[in-house]
Design an enzyme around this catalytic site. Structure first.
Site, PDB file in Angstrom:
ATOM      1  N   GLY A   1       0.836  -1.192   0.000  1.00 31.81           N
ATOM      2  CA  GLY A   1       0.000   0.000   0.000  1.00 31.81           C
ATOM      3  C   GLY A   1       0.870   1.241   0.000  1.00 31.81           C
ATOM      4  O   GLY A   1       2.016   1.207   0.457  1.00 31.81           O
TER       5      GLY A   1
ATOM      6  N   GLN B 199       2.878  10.020   1.256  1.00 30.90           N
ATOM      7  CA  GLN B 199       4.168   9.352   1.418  1.00 30.90           C
ATOM      8  C   GLN B 199       5.133   9.680   0.282  1.00 30.90           C
ATOM      9  O   GLN B 199       6.328   9.474   0.414  1.00 30.90           O
ATOM     10  CB  GLN B 199       3.987   7.829   1.486  1.00 30.90           C
ATOM     11  CG  GLN B 199       3.305   7.350   2.749  1.00 30.90           C
ATOM     12  CD  GLN B 199       3.155   5.854   2.712  1.00 30.90           C
ATOM     13  OE1 GLN B 199       2.184   5.318   2.191  1.00 30.90           O
ATOM     14  NE2 GLN B 199       4.145   5.166   3.258  1.00 30.90           N
TER      15      GLN B 199
ATOM     16  N   CYS C 148       5.616  -0.023   7.357  1.00 27.06           N
ATOM     17  CA  CYS C 148       5.290   1.149   6.561  1.00 27.06           C
ATOM     18  C   CYS C 148       6.500   1.534   5.728  1.00 27.06           C
ATOM     19  O   CYS C 148       7.625   1.544   6.236  1.00 27.06           O
ATOM     20  CB  CYS C 148       4.900   2.298   7.499  1.00 27.06           C
ATOM     21  SG  CYS C 148       4.466   3.813   6.656  1.00 27.06           S
ATOM     22  N   LEU C 149       6.269   1.860   4.468  1.00 29.24           N
ATOM     23  CA  LEU C 149       7.373   2.259   3.601  1.00 29.24           C
ATOM     24  C   LEU C 149       8.035   3.548   4.093  1.00 29.24           C
ATOM     25  O   LEU C 149       9.194   3.796   3.792  1.00 29.24           O
ATOM     26  CB  LEU C 149       6.888   2.419   2.159  1.00 29.24           C
ATOM     27  CG  LEU C 149       6.372   1.134   1.502  1.00 29.24           C
ATOM     28  CD1 LEU C 149       5.825   1.410   0.111  1.00 29.24           C
ATOM     29  CD2 LEU C 149       7.458   0.077   1.458  1.00 29.24           C
TER      30      LEU C 149
ATOM     31  N   HIS D 152      -4.754   1.536   7.220  1.00 31.57           N
ATOM     32  CA  HIS D 152      -3.395   2.082   7.357  1.00 31.57           C
ATOM     33  C   HIS D 152      -3.185   3.214   6.346  1.00 31.57           C
ATOM     34  O   HIS D 152      -2.695   4.292   6.697  1.00 31.57           O
ATOM     35  CB  HIS D 152      -2.398   0.938   7.137  1.00 31.57           C
ATOM     36  CG  HIS D 152      -0.964   1.337   7.155  1.00 31.57           C
ATOM     37  ND1 HIS D 152      -0.098   0.931   8.145  1.00 31.57           N
ATOM     38  CD2 HIS D 152      -0.217   2.092   6.302  1.00 31.57           C
ATOM     39  CE1 HIS D 152       1.113   1.433   7.890  1.00 31.57           C
ATOM     40  NE2 HIS D 152       1.060   2.125   6.770  1.00 31.57           N
ATOM     41  N   GLU D 153      -3.560   2.969   5.076  1.00 33.43           N
ATOM     42  CA  GLU D 153      -3.327   3.980   4.034  1.00 33.43           C
ATOM     43  C   GLU D 153      -4.250   5.183   4.200  1.00 33.43           C
ATOM     44  O   GLU D 153      -3.830   6.323   3.993  1.00 33.43           O
ATOM     45  CB  GLU D 153      -3.471   3.363   2.640  1.00 33.43           C
ATOM     46  CG  GLU D 153      -2.495   2.237   2.342  1.00 33.43           C
ATOM     47  CD  GLU D 153      -1.035   2.567   2.618  1.00 33.43           C
ATOM     48  OE1 GLU D 153      -0.622   3.741   2.506  1.00 33.43           O
ATOM     49  OE2 GLU D 153      -0.282   1.640   2.968  1.00 33.43           O
TER      50      GLU D 153
ATOM     51  N   HIS E 142      -2.853   7.530   6.630  1.00 36.64           N
ATOM     52  CA  HIS E 142      -1.824   8.414   6.060  1.00 36.64           C
ATOM     53  C   HIS E 142      -2.440   9.702   5.521  1.00 36.64           C
ATOM     54  O   HIS E 142      -1.832  10.769   5.600  1.00 36.64           O
ATOM     55  CB  HIS E 142      -1.067   7.724   4.923  1.00 36.64           C
ATOM     56  CG  HIS E 142       0.104   6.916   5.361  1.00 36.64           C
ATOM     57  ND1 HIS E 142       1.204   7.454   5.985  1.00 36.64           N
ATOM     58  CD2 HIS E 142       0.355   5.582   5.244  1.00 36.64           C
ATOM     59  CE1 HIS E 142       2.075   6.495   6.241  1.00 36.64           C
ATOM     60  NE2 HIS E 142       1.587   5.352   5.806  1.00 36.64           N
TER      61      HIS E 142
END
Length: 179
Positions: free
Chosen positions: A54, A59, A101-102, A143-144, A147
């Site tokens: 994701g 991000q 997480c990226l 989660h996304e 963000h």
């Protein structure tokens, strides 16, 4: 669409504690359509290359309400792009998923979230859609979407766990830059 992903430009992923990760993304409007149509293949290309399941536009430094997800096995891609996603229903029942997480590379923790969610969104053609999700997809969508609101998965941890994880990240980043 998958063909364009291989040619799509890779975007730099912001790493915590970049202040843009804490900003609330604005809703996408019809005026943003062309920018978003260019952004989505770049987000997928960046997400797959990372590799991740994701990615949210903040991000990659774009404060627009756009997320990309694909929780399918690598050999069977099932990409979903969601514009202006909003959770319209969530279960009382919760589930624990290990999240990473990226933007917080190589750090993982168990996070408790609603086990099932229903998300309303616009697809790449600005058509209204809904998706009902459970398991990994439900966790990934939540989660996304977090963000987009400036919330990171570490915000669900106890202060002690969050501080340990963020210190480990800072140390790893420092070591990487020292090389």
């Amino acid at each position: 669409m998958l063909e364009t992903q291989t040619e799509a430009e890779l975007l730099p992923i912001l790493i915590c504690p970049d202040p843009k990760l804490r900003k609330v993304a604005r809703a996408v409007t019809q005026e943003d359509a062309e920018e978003v149509r260019e952004l989505i293949p770049e987000m997928f290309a960046t997400m797959y290359k990372a590799p991740g399941i994701g990615l949210a536009a903040p991000q990659v430094g774009r404060l627009l309400r756009v997320i990309t997800v694909d929780v399918a096995p690598k050999d069977v891609p099932a990409p979903i792009a969601l514009i202006n996603p909003e959770i319209i229903a969530k279960s009382e029942e919760t589930a624990v998923q290990q999240e990473g997480c990226l933007s917080i590379p190589d750090q993982y923790a168990d996070v408790v979230r609603p086990a099932r969610v229903t998300v309303r969104y616009l697809d790449e053609n600005f058509h209204k859609k809904e998706i009902e999700a459970d398991g990994l997809l439900a966790a990934c969508l939540q989660h996304e979407i977090d963000h987009l609101n400036g919330v990171l998965f570490v915000d669900y941890l106890t202060p002690l766990k969050r501080n340990i994880l963020l210190r480990k990240l800072a140390k790893a980043q420092k070591e990487m830059h020292a090389r």
